[in-house]
Motif scaffolding. Sequence first.
Motif, short mmCIF file in Angstrom:
data_model
loop_
_atom_site.label_atom_id
_atom_site.label_comp_id
_atom_site.label_asym_id
_atom_site.label_seq_id
_atom_site.Cartn_x
_atom_site.Cartn_y
_atom_site.Cartn_z
N LEU A 359 1.08 -0.94 0.27
CA LEU A 359 0.04 0.03 0.26
C LEU A 359 1.14 0.87 -0.20
N LEU A 360 2.03 1.24 1.04
CA LEU A 360 2.60 2.08 0.55
C LEU A 360 3.68 2.58 -0.83
N LEU A 361 3.56 1.54 -1.55
CA LEU A 361 4.25 1.47 -2.63
C LEU A 361 3.11 2.81 -3.31
N ALA A 362 2.31 1.99 -3.85
CA ALA A 362 1.79 1.99 -4.40
C ALA A 362 0.41 3.38 -4.59
N ALA A 363 0.50 3.91 -3.09
CA ALA A 363 0.26 5.37 -2.50
C ALA A 363 2.22 6.11 -3.08
N LEU A 364 3.22 5.67 -3.32
CA LEU A 364 4.06 6.11 -3.56
C LEU A 364 4.14 6.62 -5.36
N GLY A 365 3.15 5.91 -6.00
CA GLY A 365 2.49 6.02 -7.66
C GLY A 365 3.71 4.95 -8.19
N PHE A 366 3.53 3.94 -7.80
CA PHE A 366 4.01 3.31 -8.74
C PHE A 366 3.22 1.85 -8.51
N ASP A 367 2.79 1.86 -10.23
CA ASP A 367 1.61 1.18 -10.62
C ASP A 367 1.44 -0.02 -10.56
N ASN A 368 0.63 -1.52 -11.60
CA ASN A 368 0.94 -2.75 -11.28
C ASN A 368 1.22 -2.97 -12.64
N SER A 369 2.01 -2.31 -13.44
CA SER A 369 2.95 -2.28 -14.42
C SER A 369 4.49 -2.33 -13.61
N THR A 370 4.86 -2.04 -12.64
CA THR A 370 5.85 -2.33 -11.94
C THR A 370 6.75 -3.34 -11.73
N ARG A 371 8.52 -3.52 -12.21
CA ARG A 371 8.45 -4.83 -12.14
C ARG A 371 9.52 -4.57 -10.50
N LEU A 372 8.79 -5.02 -9.77
CA LEU A 372 9.08 -5.24 -8.37
C LEU A 372 10.40 -7.11 -8.23
N TYR A 373 11.19 -6.89 -7.38
CA TYR A 373 12.02 -7.72 -7.42
C TYR A 373 11.72 -7.93 -5.58
N LEU A 374 11.70 -8.84 -5.14
CA LEU A 374 11.17 -9.08 -4.41
C LEU A 374 13.00 -9.97 -3.56
N ALA A 375 13.36 -9.42 -2.16
CA ALA A 375 14.32 -9.86 -1.76
C ALA A 375 14.07 -10.14 -0.60
N SER A 376 14.46 -11.24 -0.04
CA SER A 376 13.98 -12.20 1.29
C SER A 376 14.04 -13.51 1.48
N HIS A 377 14.37 -13.45 2.97
CA HIS A 377 14.77 -14.86 3.19
C HIS A 377 13.67 -15.75 2.97
N LYS A 378 12.66 -16.34 4.21
CA LYS A 378 11.39 -16.47 4.61
C LYS A 378 10.11 -15.43 4.72
N VAL A 379 9.33 -15.11 4.65
CA VAL A 379 8.64 -14.99 5.39
C VAL A 379 7.48 -15.07 6.34
N TYR A 380 7.36 -14.49 7.01
CA TYR A 380 6.61 -15.16 8.18
C TYR A 380 5.00 -15.33 7.90
N GLY A 381 4.46 -16.31 7.25
CA GLY A 381 3.46 -16.74 6.62
C GLY A 381 3.39 -17.13 5.10
N GLY A 382 4.39 -17.46 4.33
CA GLY A 382 4.62 -17.31 3.49
C GLY A 382 3.46 -17.16 2.19
N GLU A 383 2.92 -17.33 1.73
CA GLU A 383 2.49 -17.16 0.66
C GLU A 383 1.14 -15.89 0.99
N ALA A 384 0.65 -17.00 1.67
CA ALA A 384 -1.38 -16.47 2.31
C ALA A 384 -0.75 -15.25 2.47
#
Length: 513
Positions: A359-384
């Motif tokens: 929501l932060l990125l969307a509010a700043l102006g990044f639209d749904n065509s943005t190429r976003l690379y997710l850098a993380s080891h493990k996200v708590y809660g996984g894909e959900a």
Amino acid sequence: MELSYLNQGHPCRGTTLATLSFLLFSLVCFSTFTYAYSSSAYPELNPIKPRHSRLLRSAVLRETPTSQLSEIWSPLESQGWKPYVESNKPTLPEKSEGYIQVFLDGGLNQQRMGICDAVAVAKILNATLVIPYLELNPVWRDSSSFTDIFDVDHFIDVLKDDISIVKELPEEFSWSTREYYALAIRETRIKAAPVHASAHWYLENVLPVLQSYGIAAISPFSHRLSFDNLPMDIQHLRCKVNFQALTFVPHIRTLGDALISRLRYPHGSDGETGSNYLQEVIGAGARKNAGKFVVLHLRFDKDMAAHSACDFGGGKAEKLALAKYRQVIWQGRVLNSQFTDEELRSQGRCPMTPEEVGLLLAALGFDNSTRLYLASHKVYGGEARISTLRELFPLMEDKKSLASSEERSQIKGKASLLAALDYYVGLHSDIFISASPGNMHNALVGHRTYLNLKTLRPNMALMGQLFLNKTIEWSEFQDAVVEGHQNRQGQLRLRKPKQSIYTYPAPDCMCQA
């Protein structure tokens, strides 16, 4: 007075009861970490639902004006600072005082800072540095060594005029190992180095050991050198290590370049990935119309979620699981536990969830065509937990989606190498943002400041307050986010006393243009 090899107390003197107790305690701690980090320790049963549905519905339907898109993607203008360049070639003293060993714990970026400090300490003491030993991380269980992560020959070559560096100790000191120091108290081990110690402390406490034994091993060593009141040549040397000498091994850089190419030219390989990514990278260099991409470091693992003591919307099962985790790891002694979730959020002390950073990125102006690379080891809660972020940014990628299993074979299961790859891609992105502060955030903020690259720093207190307002409309939320981040997009900040030189490289590592 020089002591002979036999007088150094080299032979083991018998394991004491205290030593046995220490080893048993270490085993128990390691088992505790293993249990706490296993995927089945505390299963969260409740499905994860969006916490900000009103905002999410508007964000999904958002349309970003061209002018806002142009502004958010525009690179930083010159800020009047440039990397410091040595005017005079340094010279090595004729004689070294002895060998310095350091044993570094923590993750990749904490170890990176420790390596820089180790070079500085070796310079202060006029000692020969042994390539630092990286401790086995009890959480990630990664045994990667310095040479597995960093280009050791490049490291030695860049610093060859500053300090002497050896890959291994000579035969006469081969007994000086981690195992040797784990068994008993040794005269050559320095284990009382204070946090942020001064140069004077090292000259008073470590130099005599070097002169007596020819070697000194410092453990623990993380954060053991002050950021203040050091000669400028020492500060410049720390910068040189961090920004020039420490480069990743070739296969990390090559794979990183391939991922960057695939982010910039998403249709260049017709959706296929293969092992010949060196040729792919070379071919990408001749292409035009490179796309832009954002790297998001999503620091939202179970350790952080539990330590924050915040409520992340997972219901009673999640609250119970995180409370039990705090008890196992920290025996319940977590400062944030004494505050309510509302108090923590209003103070900016809660890490943002994937939904919230989306929501932060969307509010700043990044639209749904943005190429976003997710850098993380493990996200708590996984894909959900990531699903709402993916709904906002359907072109989101990560290591697995961009690289084949064959390409990832050399880094699979190795947390430090995975982090190194993320660091490399993050450094070369158009924009970098971290969902919450931490070592990766600090290291990349510093490195990108040094290179004058755009880096978004979330206003955690503002975001916490906005997310507490359950009736806020999208337009009001967007206006507040944009206004609150006008001066948090890579603008250079001068280092203040006690702040890290690796996060705030100006003025120590930079000079005014």
